[in-house]
Design a protein around this motif. Sequence first.
Motif, PDB file in Angstrom:
ATOM      1  N   ALA A   1       2.411  11.887 -12.651  1.00 31.56           N
ATOM      2  CA  ALA A   1       2.200  12.054 -11.215  1.00 31.56           C
ATOM      3  C   ALA A   1       2.716  10.818 -10.500  1.00 31.56           C
ATOM      4  O   ALA A   1       2.915   9.770 -11.119  1.00 31.56           O
ATOM      5  N   THR A   2       2.924  10.962  -9.216  1.00 27.96           N
ATOM      6  CA  THR A   2       3.341   9.842  -8.375  1.00 27.96           C
ATOM      7  C   THR A   2       2.430   9.809  -7.156  1.00 27.96           C
ATOM      8  O   THR A   2       2.235  10.827  -6.493  1.00 27.96           O
ATOM      9  N   ASN A   3       1.853   8.642  -6.908  1.00 28.10           N
ATOM     10  CA  ASN A   3       0.995   8.437  -5.740  1.00 28.10           C
ATOM     11  C   ASN A   3       1.282   7.065  -5.163  1.00 28.10           C
ATOM     12  O   ASN A   3       1.824   6.200  -5.838  1.00 28.10           O
ATOM     13  N   THR A   4       0.860   6.859  -3.917  1.00 26.45           N
ATOM     14  CA  THR A   4       0.993   5.532  -3.323  1.00 26.45           C
ATOM     15  C   THR A   4      -0.113   4.631  -3.866  1.00 26.45           C
ATOM     16  O   THR A   4      -1.146   5.095  -4.367  1.00 26.45           O
ATOM     17  N   VAL A   5       0.112   3.341  -3.739  1.00 28.52           N
ATOM     18  CA  VAL A   5      -0.906   2.363  -4.136  1.00 28.52           C
ATOM     19  C   VAL A   5      -2.194   2.636  -3.369  1.00 28.52           C
ATOM     20  O   VAL A   5      -3.285   2.631  -3.947  1.00 28.52           O
TER      21      VAL A   5
ATOM     22  N   PRO B   1       0.803  -1.229   0.000  1.00 23.63           N
ATOM     23  CA  PRO B   1       0.000   0.000   0.000  1.00 23.63           C
ATOM     24  C   PRO B   1       0.836   1.280   0.000  1.00 23.63           C
ATOM     25  O   PRO B   1       0.383   2.314  -0.458  1.00 23.63           O
ATOM     26  N   ASP B   2       2.054   1.205   0.508  1.00 16.74           N
ATOM     27  CA  ASP B   2       2.904   2.389   0.582  1.00 16.74           C
ATOM     28  C   ASP B   2       3.821   2.560  -0.629  1.00 16.74           C
ATOM     29  O   ASP B   2       4.535   3.557  -0.719  1.00 16.74           O
ATOM     30  N   ALA B   3       3.803   1.588  -1.548  1.00 16.58           N
ATOM     31  CA  ALA B   3       4.651   1.702  -2.745  1.00 16.58           C
ATOM     32  C   ALA B   3       4.203   2.909  -3.560  1.00 16.58           C
ATOM     33  O   ALA B   3       3.012   3.201  -3.664  1.00 16.58           O
ATOM     34  N   ARG B   4       5.173   3.610  -4.110  1.00 20.46           N
ATOM     35  CA  ARG B   4       4.872   4.799  -4.908  1.00 20.46           C
ATOM     36  C   ARG B   4       4.891   4.419  -6.382  1.00 20.46           C
ATOM     37  O   ARG B   4       5.820   3.785  -6.852  1.00 20.46           O
ATOM     38  N   ILE B   5       3.845   4.825  -7.094  1.00 26.04           N
ATOM     39  CA  ILE B   5       3.682   4.518  -8.513  1.00 26.04           C
ATOM     40  C   ILE B   5       3.713   5.828  -9.289  1.00 26.04           C
ATOM     41  O   ILE B   5       2.958   6.751  -8.986  1.00 26.04           O
ATOM     42  N   THR B   6       4.568   5.906 -10.293  1.00 24.32           N
ATOM     43  CA  THR B   6       4.597   7.061 -11.184  1.00 24.32           C
ATOM     44  C   THR B   6       3.902   6.650 -12.471  1.00 24.32           C
ATOM     45  O   THR B   6       4.161   5.571 -13.011  1.00 24.32           O
ATOM     46  N   TYR B   7       3.015   7.489 -12.959  1.00 23.02           N
ATOM     47  CA  TYR B   7       2.208   7.157 -14.133  1.00 23.02           C
ATOM     48  C   TYR B   7       1.934   8.412 -14.944  1.00 23.02           C
ATOM     49  O   TYR B   7       2.031   9.535 -14.444  1.00 23.02           O
ATOM     50  N   ALA B   8       1.588   8.186 -16.210  1.00 22.69           N
ATOM     51  CA  ALA B   8       1.204   9.281 -17.102  1.00 22.69           C
ATOM     52  C   ALA B   8      -0.311   9.413 -17.103  1.00 22.69           C
ATOM     53  O   ALA B   8      -1.030   8.423 -16.992  1.00 22.69           O
ATOM     54  N   TYR B   9      -0.783  10.627 -17.206  1.00 27.98           N
ATOM     55  CA  TYR B   9      -2.216  10.896 -17.354  1.00 27.98           C
ATOM     56  C   TYR B   9      -2.359  12.107 -18.255  1.00 27.98           C
ATOM     57  O   TYR B   9      -1.358  12.662 -18.715  1.00 27.98           O
TER      58      TYR B   9
END
Length: 107
Positions: A63-67, A50-58
């Motif tokens: 942006a980068t958010n946690t799971v 749950p605390d892993a940070r995911i960087t993604y395109a939108y």
Amino acid sequence: MVWAEATWLERLLGCAVVQTPASPAPLEVLHELWQQVAAKRKSGLEAADPDARITYAYSGGTATNTVAEIVLHFTSHAHFHRGQLASQMRLLGLQPPSAHLIGFFRL
């Protein structure tokens, strides 16, 4: 709604994002995709940190958010749209299925 959840799930799993069709998809296609999304969601989230940070395109950039933040977002956003659909069904004189958030977790 199916494609939106599929997109967020693919982002969480680090896969290529599912492309939204140019025109409305047949219900059979939506149902098949939903079955795939539900299976991937269950297995993927059970193993996720749950605390892993995911960087993604939108559409607005990256942006980068946690799971946990992403799961909360797509859960609340889908719930918002389920409420809209329930309202539209009632306006048509139909009895919608429950739109309660707890139902999302009972799948």
